[in-house]
Design a protein around this motif. Structure first.
Motif, short mmCIF file in Angstrom:
data_model
loop_
_atom_site.label_atom_id
_atom_site.label_comp_id
_atom_site.label_asym_id
_atom_site.label_seq_id
_atom_site.Cartn_x
_atom_site.Cartn_y
_atom_site.Cartn_z
N TYR A 1 0.81 -1.22 0.00
CA TYR A 1 0.00 0.00 0.00
C TYR A 1 0.84 1.26 0.00
O TYR A 1 1.79 1.40 0.79
CB TYR A 1 -0.91 0.03 1.22
N ALA A 2 0.47 2.19 -0.88
CA ALA A 2 0.95 3.55 -0.74
C ALA A 2 0.26 4.16 0.48
O ALA A 2 -0.89 3.83 0.78
CB ALA A 2 0.62 4.36 -1.99
N MET A 3 0.97 5.03 1.15
CA MET A 3 0.44 5.65 2.37
C MET A 3 0.42 7.16 2.23
O MET A 3 1.32 7.75 1.61
CB MET A 3 1.29 5.26 3.58
N GLY A 4 -0.58 7.75 2.81
CA GLY A 4 -0.67 9.20 2.75
C GLY A 4 -1.07 9.79 4.08
O GLY A 4 -1.71 9.14 4.91
N TRP A 5 -0.67 11.00 4.28
CA TRP A 5 -1.13 11.82 5.40
C TRP A 5 -1.98 12.95 4.81
O TRP A 5 -1.56 13.63 3.86
CB TRP A 5 0.03 12.41 6.19
N PHE A 6 -3.14 13.12 5.38
CA PHE A 6 -4.06 14.16 4.99
C PHE A 6 -4.37 15.01 6.21
O PHE A 6 -4.15 14.58 7.34
CB PHE A 6 -5.36 13.56 4.43
N ARG A 7 -4.89 16.19 5.99
CA ARG A 7 -5.31 17.01 7.12
C ARG A 7 -6.57 17.77 6.78
O ARG A 7 -6.85 18.06 5.63
CB ARG A 7 -4.21 17.97 7.56
N ALA B 1 1.13 14.69 2.52
CA ALA B 1 2.30 13.98 2.03
C ALA B 1 1.91 12.54 1.74
O ALA B 1 0.96 12.02 2.33
CB ALA B 1 3.44 14.01 3.06
N ALA B 2 2.67 11.92 0.85
CA ALA B 2 2.39 10.53 0.51
C ALA B 2 3.68 9.83 0.14
O ALA B 2 4.66 10.48 -0.24
CB ALA B 2 1.40 10.44 -0.64
N ILE B 3 3.66 8.51 0.26
CA ILE B 3 4.85 7.73 -0.03
C ILE B 3 4.41 6.44 -0.70
O ILE B 3 3.38 5.85 -0.34
CB ILE B 3 5.65 7.48 1.27
N THR B 4 5.18 6.00 -1.68
CA THR B 4 4.83 4.79 -2.40
C THR B 4 5.02 3.56 -1.52
O THR B 4 5.64 3.63 -0.45
CB THR B 4 5.68 4.65 -3.67
N ALA B 5 4.51 2.44 -2.00
CA ALA B 5 4.53 1.22 -1.20
C ALA B 5 5.95 0.83 -0.80
O ALA B 5 6.19 0.39 0.33
CB ALA B 5 3.86 0.09 -1.96
N TYR C 1 4.62 15.78 -1.75
CA TYR C 1 4.29 16.73 -0.70
C TYR C 1 3.42 17.85 -1.26
O TYR C 1 3.61 18.29 -2.39
CB TYR C 1 5.56 17.35 -0.11
N ALA C 2 2.51 18.31 -0.43
CA ALA C 2 1.78 19.51 -0.77
C ALA C 2 2.76 20.68 -0.75
O ALA C 2 3.71 20.70 0.03
CB ALA C 2 0.66 19.75 0.25
N ASP C 3 2.53 21.65 -1.60
CA ASP C 3 3.43 22.79 -1.69
C ASP C 3 3.59 23.49 -0.34
O ASP C 3 4.66 23.99 0.00
CB ASP C 3 2.93 23.79 -2.73
N SER C 4 2.53 23.50 0.43
CA SER C 4 2.53 24.23 1.70
C SER C 4 3.44 23.61 2.74
O SER C 4 3.77 24.26 3.74
CB SER C 4 1.11 24.31 2.25
N VAL C 5 3.85 22.36 2.55
CA VAL C 5 4.68 21.70 3.56
C VAL C 5 6.05 21.30 3.05
O VAL C 5 6.88 20.80 3.82
CB VAL C 5 3.96 20.47 4.15
N LYS C 6 6.30 21.52 1.78
CA LYS C 6 7.60 21.14 1.22
C LYS C 6 8.73 21.81 1.96
O LYS C 6 8.69 22.99 2.25
CB LYS C 6 7.66 21.51 -0.27
N GLY C 7 9.74 21.02 2.28
CA GLY C 7 10.89 21.54 3.00
C GLY C 7 10.71 21.56 4.50
O GLY C 7 11.68 21.78 5.24
N ARG C 8 9.48 21.34 4.98
CA ARG C 8 9.23 21.35 6.43
C ARG C 8 8.80 19.98 6.94
O ARG C 8 9.12 19.61 8.07
CB ARG C 8 8.13 22.36 6.76
N PHE C 9 8.07 19.24 6.12
CA PHE C 9 7.56 17.94 6.52
C PHE C 9 8.30 16.84 5.78
O PHE C 9 8.68 17.01 4.61
CB PHE C 9 6.07 17.82 6.20
N THR C 10 8.46 15.71 6.44
CA THR C 10 9.08 14.55 5.82
C THR C 10 8.27 13.30 6.14
O THR C 10 8.01 13.00 7.31
CB THR C 10 10.52 14.36 6.33
#
Length: 121
Positions: free
Chosen positions: A30-36, A47-51, A58-67
């Motif tokens: 499963y690919a996994m994602g975080w939503f808000r 943000a999301a990550i492949t299986a 990453y959403a533009d609003s969190v790029k560089g801040r969230f991993t």
């Protein structure tokens, strides 16, 4: 089942690490994602990550801040959030999808309960 944890109250500029533990699914498929979802707003992808963990989004609003990261051996996915601002205040959800396209459209196969993140100014 997806169980998110790690939310809380933090001051602006601070950091939090969200975790999501999966059970009952073949996690590494499963690919996994975080939503808000902020009050009065729609739920959006953060943000999301492949299986296999090789690609992220990453959403533009969190790029560089969230991993986003995942540990397939432990069936967990994490979201490290740095430089938090009040605009990041929301309920955060983890979700799983067999198909990557589903992650991009929000049509996930499984959703966990949210965890509240509140950033004070």
């Amino acid at each position: 089942q997806l169980q998110a944890s790690g939310g809380g109250l933090v001051q602006a500029g601070g950091s939090l690490r969200l975790s999501c533990a999966a059970s009952g699914i073949t996690f590494n498929r499963y690919a996994m994602g975080w939503f808000r979802q902020a009050p009065g707003e729609e739920r959006v992808i953060v943000a999301a990550i492949t299986a296999g963990g090789r690609s992220t989004h990453y959403a533009d609003s969190v790029k560089g801040r969230f991993t986003i990261s995942r540990d397939n051996a432990k069936n967990t996915v994490h979201l490290r959030m740095n430089s938090l601002s009040p605009e990041d205040t929301a309920v955060y959800y983890c979700a799983a999808a067999i198909r990557w396209v589903s992650v991009m459209t929000g049509g996930m196969d499984y959703w966990g309960r949210g965890t509240q993140v509140t950033v004070s100014s």
